[in-house]
Structure formats: structure tokens, C-alpha cells
Design an enzyme around this catalytic site. Structure first.
Site, PDB file in Angstrom:
ATOM      1  N   GLY A   1      -8.236  36.478  20.256  1.00  0.00           N
ATOM      2  CA  GLY A   1      -9.045  37.102  21.303  1.00  0.00           C
ATOM      3  C   GLY A   1      -8.237  37.167  22.583  1.00  0.00           C
ATOM      4  O   GLY A   1      -7.328  36.358  22.804  1.00  0.00           O
TER       5      GLY A   1
ATOM      6  N   GLN B   1      -6.952  37.672  31.521  1.00  0.00           N
ATOM      7  CA  GLN B   1      -5.752  36.991  31.018  1.00  0.00           C
ATOM      8  C   GLN B   1      -4.505  37.849  31.136  1.00  0.00           C
ATOM      9  O   GLN B   1      -3.389  37.361  30.954  1.00  0.00           O
ATOM     10  CB  GLN B   1      -5.949  36.581  29.555  1.00  0.00           C
ATOM     11  CG  GLN B   1      -7.018  35.515  29.369  1.00  0.00           C
ATOM     12  CD  GLN B   1      -7.140  35.103  27.926  1.00  0.00           C
ATOM     13  OE1 GLN B   1      -7.828  35.754  27.148  1.00  0.00           O
ATOM     14  NE2 GLN B   1      -6.454  34.035  27.541  1.00  0.00           N
TER      15      GLN B   1
ATOM     16  N   CYS C   1      -6.214  28.110  24.267  1.00  0.00           N
ATOM     17  CA  CYS C   1      -6.299  29.318  25.080  1.00  0.00           C
ATOM     18  C   CYS C   1      -4.897  29.828  25.380  1.00  0.00           C
ATOM     19  O   CYS C   1      -4.013  29.050  25.760  1.00  0.00           O
ATOM     20  CB  CYS C   1      -7.034  29.014  26.378  1.00  0.00           C
ATOM     21  SG  CYS C   1      -7.221  30.459  27.432  1.00  0.00           S
ATOM     22  N   LEU C   2      -4.705  31.148  25.240  1.00  0.00           N
ATOM     23  CA  LEU C   2      -3.402  31.745  25.517  1.00  0.00           C
ATOM     24  C   LEU C   2      -2.980  31.525  26.975  1.00  0.00           C
ATOM     25  O   LEU C   2      -1.793  31.555  27.284  1.00  0.00           O
ATOM     26  CB  LEU C   2      -3.444  33.252  25.220  1.00  0.00           C
ATOM     27  CG  LEU C   2      -3.591  33.626  23.739  1.00  0.00           C
ATOM     28  CD1 LEU C   2      -3.893  35.100  23.599  1.00  0.00           C
ATOM     29  CD2 LEU C   2      -2.349  33.238  22.960  1.00  0.00           C
TER      30      LEU C   2
ATOM     31  N   HIS D   1     -15.962  32.081  23.894  1.00  0.00           N
ATOM     32  CA  HIS D   1     -14.743  31.769  24.663  1.00  0.00           C
ATOM     33  C   HIS D   1     -14.341  32.978  25.527  1.00  0.00           C
ATOM     34  O   HIS D   1     -14.036  32.837  26.709  1.00  0.00           O
ATOM     35  CB  HIS D   1     -13.635  31.386  23.674  1.00  0.00           C
ATOM     36  CG  HIS D   1     -12.321  31.026  24.298  1.00  0.00           C
ATOM     37  ND1 HIS D   1     -11.775  29.755  24.213  1.00  0.00           N
ATOM     38  CD2 HIS D   1     -11.411  31.764  24.996  1.00  0.00           C
ATOM     39  CE1 HIS D   1     -10.616  29.737  24.855  1.00  0.00           C
ATOM     40  NE2 HIS D   1     -10.355  30.949  25.321  1.00  0.00           N
ATOM     41  N   GLU D   2     -14.362  34.174  24.937  1.00  0.00           N
ATOM     42  CA  GLU D   2     -13.923  35.369  25.680  1.00  0.00           C
ATOM     43  C   GLU D   2     -14.912  35.726  26.785  1.00  0.00           C
ATOM     44  O   GLU D   2     -14.507  36.114  27.886  1.00  0.00           O
ATOM     45  CB  GLU D   2     -13.734  36.564  24.740  1.00  0.00           C
ATOM     46  CG  GLU D   2     -12.681  36.386  23.650  1.00  0.00           C
ATOM     47  CD  GLU D   2     -11.356  35.839  24.157  1.00  0.00           C
ATOM     48  OE1 GLU D   2     -10.960  36.154  25.295  1.00  0.00           O
ATOM     49  OE2 GLU D   2     -10.721  35.065  23.428  1.00  0.00           O
TER      50      GLU D   2
ATOM     51  N   HIS E   1     -14.363  33.707  29.722  1.00  0.00           N
ATOM     52  CA  HIS E   1     -13.222  34.190  30.519  1.00  0.00           C
ATOM     53  C   HIS E   1     -13.673  35.229  31.548  1.00  0.00           C
ATOM     54  O   HIS E   1     -13.162  35.269  32.668  1.00  0.00           O
ATOM     55  CB  HIS E   1     -12.178  34.861  29.618  1.00  0.00           C
ATOM     56  CG  HIS E   1     -11.106  33.927  29.127  1.00  0.00           C
ATOM     57  ND1 HIS E   1     -10.304  33.212  29.978  1.00  0.00           N
ATOM     58  CD2 HIS E   1     -10.695  33.612  27.871  1.00  0.00           C
ATOM     59  CE1 HIS E   1      -9.438  32.484  29.259  1.00  0.00           C
ATOM     60  NE2 HIS E   1      -9.665  32.710  27.970  1.00  0.00           N
TER      61      HIS E   1
HETATM   62 NI    NI Z   1      -8.735  31.768  26.382  1.00  0.00          NI
END
Ligand code: NI
Length: 177
Positions: A46, A51, A105-106, A147-148, A151
Site C-alpha cells: 500500500g 508518503q 511502514c515504507l 493503515h492507508e 496516513h
Molecule cells: Ni505506512
């Protein structure tokens, strides 16, 4: 397609509420395609627009349900990956049942954490062309959506985690989002 640069903590954009998208033009289509490419390259399951330093209510998800299912026979064909684009999303229903799972998380490299999420959710959003969609998700897919969408509200999984730690060997298959 172009890879976009992923931003990391403590970049302040990760803490801002993203703005609704209201133009569904060619540039948006290019951006969405770039986000899928950036997510795959990372690799992750995702990616939300903040991000990549864009304060927009937009996220992409790609996940094969059943991928991590231990009961899946080894010779079964790999489950098909499903792609989702969610724009201006809203969670409209949540299950009472919550489940613990390990997330990464990226935008927060070098950490994973255990987070409690709703087992199942319903999401109302717009698709890449601006048409309304409704998605029902459960299990890991529901976790990715939560999660997204966090964000897009400036919330990170580390805010909700019961604990976070540096990934150990057994955490090597934790999906990044
Ligand atoms: Ni994340």
C-alpha cells in the site's frame, strides 16, 4: 511511468491531514500509475499520497488475499493480486472484532510494530475516475486499508502500536505499507 520519491519520518507531511481530490484529469491518472510502480518497487502492499510528499486523499493498494494462508496447498496457483485505488475514502462500518497483526511502514524504515485493527471494514471512496465505490474488506486487506486511511489523516501505525521493535529474522516477511 516514473518512480516517485518516498518520504520518511520526521517529514511533517506525514502528520498533516490530506486534502480531498476533486480533479480526475490525466495528471491524476499518471500519478496513480506512478504510485503503483513506486509501491511495487519498494516493495510494499500500500502507498498513500502523503508518503510521496503530496497532501492528497489518495492511496493505492495491491494485495493477493490468501497469499499468506498456511492452509493453501503448495501446488495451488498463486492467488490473484487485486489492485485498489481509493480517493477521499471514508470508513463507513467496522467490525466489533479486532485483531492484532504486525505492520511496517515504507515511511518508517527499520521498525515494525504490533497493531490492533478492526477485523473487517467497509470503505466508501471514489475510484480513479471519480466514480463512487464501496469496498468490503477483512483480514489483512482490511488492515492495509486502515493503515492507508490513517496516513491520509496524518496518523502513523506507531501511534497505535502496542509495541514497536527493530525487525528480527522472523519479521522478514512483514508487509510494508
Ligand atoms: Ni505506512
Amino acid at each position: 511511468m516514473t518512480l516517485r520519491e518516498i518520504v520518511y519520518l520526521p517529514n511533517p507531511i506525514l502528520r498533516k491531514k490530506a486534502k480531498p481530490v476533486n480533479k480526475f484529469d490525466k495528471d491524476l491518472q499518471t500519478l496513480i500509475d506512478d504510485m503503483f510502480e513506486t509501491m511495487r518497487e519498494a516493495p510494499g502492499v500500500g502507498l498513500a499520497a502523503p508518503q510521496i510528499n503530496l497532501p492528497m486523499q489518495l492511496a493505492v493498494i495491491e494485495y493477493a488475499e490468501g497469499e499468506d494462508d498456511e492452509d493453501r496447498p503448495e501446488d495451488a496457483p498463486p492467488p490473484e493480486k487485486k489492485m485498489f485505488v481509493i480517493i477521499n475514502p471514508e470508513i463507513t462500518k467496522v467490525s466489533e472484532e479486532k485483531v492484532l497483526g504486525i505492520e511496517g511502514c515504507l515511511s518508517i524504515p527499520g521498525l515494525v510494530g504490533e497493531v490492533e485493527r478492526h477485523h473487517a471494514i467497509e470503505v466508501k471512496a471514489l475510484n480513479r475516475h471519480g466514480n463512487p465505490i464501496k469496498i468490503k474488506a477483512e483480514g489483512w486487506l482490511a488492515r492495509i486499508f486502515q493503515h492507508e486511511i490513517d496516513h491520509l489523516n496524518g496518523v502513523l501505525y506507531t501511534d497505535k502500536a502496542t509495541q514497536v521493535w527493530k525487525p528480527r529474522e522472523e519479521d522478514s516477511n512483514v508487509e510494508l505499507e
